[in-house]
Scaffold this motif. Sequence first.
Motif, mmCIF file in Angstrom:
data_model
loop_
_atom_site.group_PDB
_atom_site.id
_atom_site.type_symbol
_atom_site.label_atom_id
_atom_site.label_comp_id
_atom_site.label_asym_id
_atom_site.label_seq_id
_atom_site.Cartn_x
_atom_site.Cartn_y
_atom_site.Cartn_z
ATOM 1 N N GLU A 72 34.674 96.497 -4.359
ATOM 2 C CA GLU A 72 34.712 95.216 -3.246
ATOM 3 C C GLU A 72 35.744 94.597 -2.700
ATOM 4 O OE1 GLU A 72 32.478 93.444 -3.427
ATOM 5 O OE2 GLU A 72 30.837 94.577 -3.891
ATOM 6 N N ILE A 73 36.413 94.225 -1.205
ATOM 7 C CA ILE A 73 36.921 93.440 -1.088
ATOM 8 C C ILE A 73 38.284 92.454 -1.622
ATOM 9 C CG2 ILE A 73 37.893 92.148 1.253
ATOM 10 C CD1 ILE A 73 36.132 93.149 2.796
ATOM 11 N N ASP A 74 39.194 92.545 -1.955
ATOM 12 C CA ASP A 74 39.857 91.698 -2.692
ATOM 13 C C ASP A 74 40.768 90.553 -2.322
ATOM 14 O OD1 ASP A 74 41.614 90.730 -4.885
ATOM 15 O OD2 ASP A 74 43.017 92.063 -5.303
ATOM 16 N N HIS A 75 40.305 89.270 -1.739
ATOM 17 C CA HIS A 75 40.477 88.542 -1.400
ATOM 18 C C HIS A 75 41.449 88.131 -1.742
ATOM 19 C CE1 HIS A 75 36.104 87.948 0.132
ATOM 20 N NE2 HIS A 75 35.830 88.130 -0.695
ATOM 21 N N ARG A 76 42.616 88.256 -2.831
ATOM 22 C CA ARG A 76 43.431 88.244 -3.078
ATOM 23 C C ARG A 76 44.967 88.925 -2.429
ATOM 24 N NH1 ARG A 76 40.879 87.531 -7.754
ATOM 25 N NH2 ARG A 76 41.641 89.743 -7.896
ATOM 26 N N ARG A 77 43.987 90.427 -1.943
ATOM 27 C CA ARG A 77 45.539 91.077 -1.102
ATOM 28 C C ARG A 77 44.740 91.281 0.447
ATOM 29 N NH1 ARG A 77 44.794 95.928 -4.592
ATOM 30 N NH2 ARG A 77 46.011 96.788 -2.652
ATOM 31 N N LEU A 78 44.579 90.086 1.329
ATOM 32 C CA LEU A 78 43.419 90.238 2.389
ATOM 33 C C LEU A 78 45.421 90.604 3.231
ATOM 34 C CD1 LEU A 78 42.376 87.220 2.519
ATOM 35 C CD2 LEU A 78 41.228 89.014 3.091
ATOM 36 N N THR A 79 46.091 90.535 2.926
ATOM 37 C CA THR A 79 47.454 91.074 3.920
ATOM 38 C C THR A 79 47.437 92.708 4.166
ATOM 39 O OG1 THR A 79 49.305 90.877 1.767
ATOM 40 C CG2 THR A 79 48.955 89.265 3.367
ATOM 41 N N ASP A 80 46.823 93.126 2.451
ATOM 42 C CA ASP A 80 46.688 95.227 2.911
ATOM 43 C C ASP A 80 45.825 95.206 4.091
ATOM 44 O OD1 ASP A 80 48.238 94.379 0.315
ATOM 45 O OD2 ASP A 80 47.011 94.908 -0.329
ATOM 46 N N TYR A 81 45.510 94.393 3.465
ATOM 47 C CA TYR A 81 43.607 94.941 5.764
ATOM 48 C C TYR A 81 44.745 94.777 6.381
ATOM 49 C CZ TYR A 81 40.753 94.804 1.468
ATOM 50 O OH TYR A 81 40.415 94.754 -0.251
ATOM 51 N N LYS A 82 43.547 95.642 7.416
ATOM 52 C CA LYS A 82 43.977 95.736 9.197
ATOM 53 C C LYS A 82 43.745 93.720 9.344
ATOM 54 C CE LYS A 82 45.603 100.570 9.233
ATOM 55 N NZ LYS A 82 45.805 100.999 10.566
ATOM 56 N N LEU A 83 43.813 92.794 8.710
ATOM 57 C CA LEU A 83 43.784 91.577 9.681
ATOM 58 C C LEU A 83 43.656 91.124 10.902
ATOM 59 C CD1 LEU A 83 41.642 89.264 8.013
ATOM 60 C CD2 LEU A 83 43.836 88.130 7.358
ATOM 61 N N GLY A 84 45.238 91.010 11.468
ATOM 62 C CA GLY A 84 45.899 90.800 12.872
ATOM 63 C C GLY A 84 44.574 91.725 13.483
ATOM 64 N N GLN A 85 44.638 93.212 13.574
ATOM 65 C CA GLN A 85 44.290 93.726 14.386
ATOM 66 C C GLN A 85 42.634 93.106 14.408
ATOM 67 O OE1 GLN A 85 43.889 98.261 13.354
ATOM 68 N NE2 GLN A 85 45.972 98.033 14.667
ATOM 69 N N ALA A 86 41.875 92.796 13.669
ATOM 70 C CA ALA A 86 40.232 92.108 13.238
ATOM 71 C C ALA A 86 40.448 90.772 14.175
ATOM 72 C CB ALA A 86 40.015 92.230 12.221
ATOM 73 N N ILE A 87 41.751 89.861 14.031
ATOM 74 C CA ILE A 87 42.092 88.664 14.598
ATOM 75 C C ILE A 87 41.671 89.238 16.197
ATOM 76 C CG2 ILE A 87 43.297 86.628 14.629
ATOM 77 C CD1 ILE A 87 43.420 86.674 12.037
ATOM 78 N N LEU A 88 42.089 90.214 15.941
ATOM 79 C CA LEU A 88 43.371 90.086 17.998
ATOM 80 C C LEU A 88 41.751 90.769 18.215
ATOM 81 C CD1 LEU A 88 46.502 91.593 18.058
ATOM 82 C CD2 LEU A 88 45.531 89.747 19.496
ATOM 83 N N MET A 89 41.142 91.368 17.607
ATOM 84 C CA MET A 89 39.519 91.943 18.598
ATOM 85 C C MET A 89 38.775 91.417 18.708
ATOM 86 S SD MET A 89 40.175 95.261 19.298
ATOM 87 C CE MET A 89 38.608 95.769 19.664
ATOM 88 N N LEU A 90 38.639 90.065 18.188
ATOM 89 C CA LEU A 90 37.530 88.605 17.914
ATOM 90 C C LEU A 90 38.068 88.240 19.616
ATOM 91 C CD1 LEU A 90 36.707 88.242 14.651
ATOM 92 C CD2 LEU A 90 35.510 89.100 16.357
#
Length: 160
Positions: A72-90
């Motif tokens: 599952e996605i660990d919400h406590r470790r969101l910085t480990d995912y490529k969150l910046g890329q996803a937000i930039l693409m949106l």
Amino acid sequence: MALDRWIALVLLSTCLLYGYVAWFTMDANLAPFMQRKPVWPSSFPKILSILGTALSLVILLGLEKGEQVIGEIDHRRLTDYKLGQAILMLALMVAYALCLRPLGFLGSTTAFLVAGSFILGERRWHVMIPVSLLTAGTIWYLVQEVLGIFLRPLPFFLGN
């Protein structure tokens, strides 16, 4: 029940309702000459409803997971995912939608494809730009000329 199964349940009910409409109500008012055709206006919705129902059942029954255990996605470790890329693409998708009319289809689609591939990690400009231009031009040609749907290719200030 996991979130993916809840989503599959919602999709299953939507596909069943869509299938009911496609199978029982869409063909009721067809003209007599259309009833003798092999492909009806409801043919594609029927295929979509069958495929959607089958794929929803695969997810709902858990057949897609097999032997693997998917974490599952660990919400406590969101910085480990490529969150910046996803937000930039949106943000880029929103900017594309806003620039579509003022810049025209060709300019905004080419810029979207180049910027999107740059955000996702591509750095070969000599590949990105020609591929984006070719893709935008091909899509414009297919929509405009083949399907006959008007799509403004150039910015509004360069003419009709």
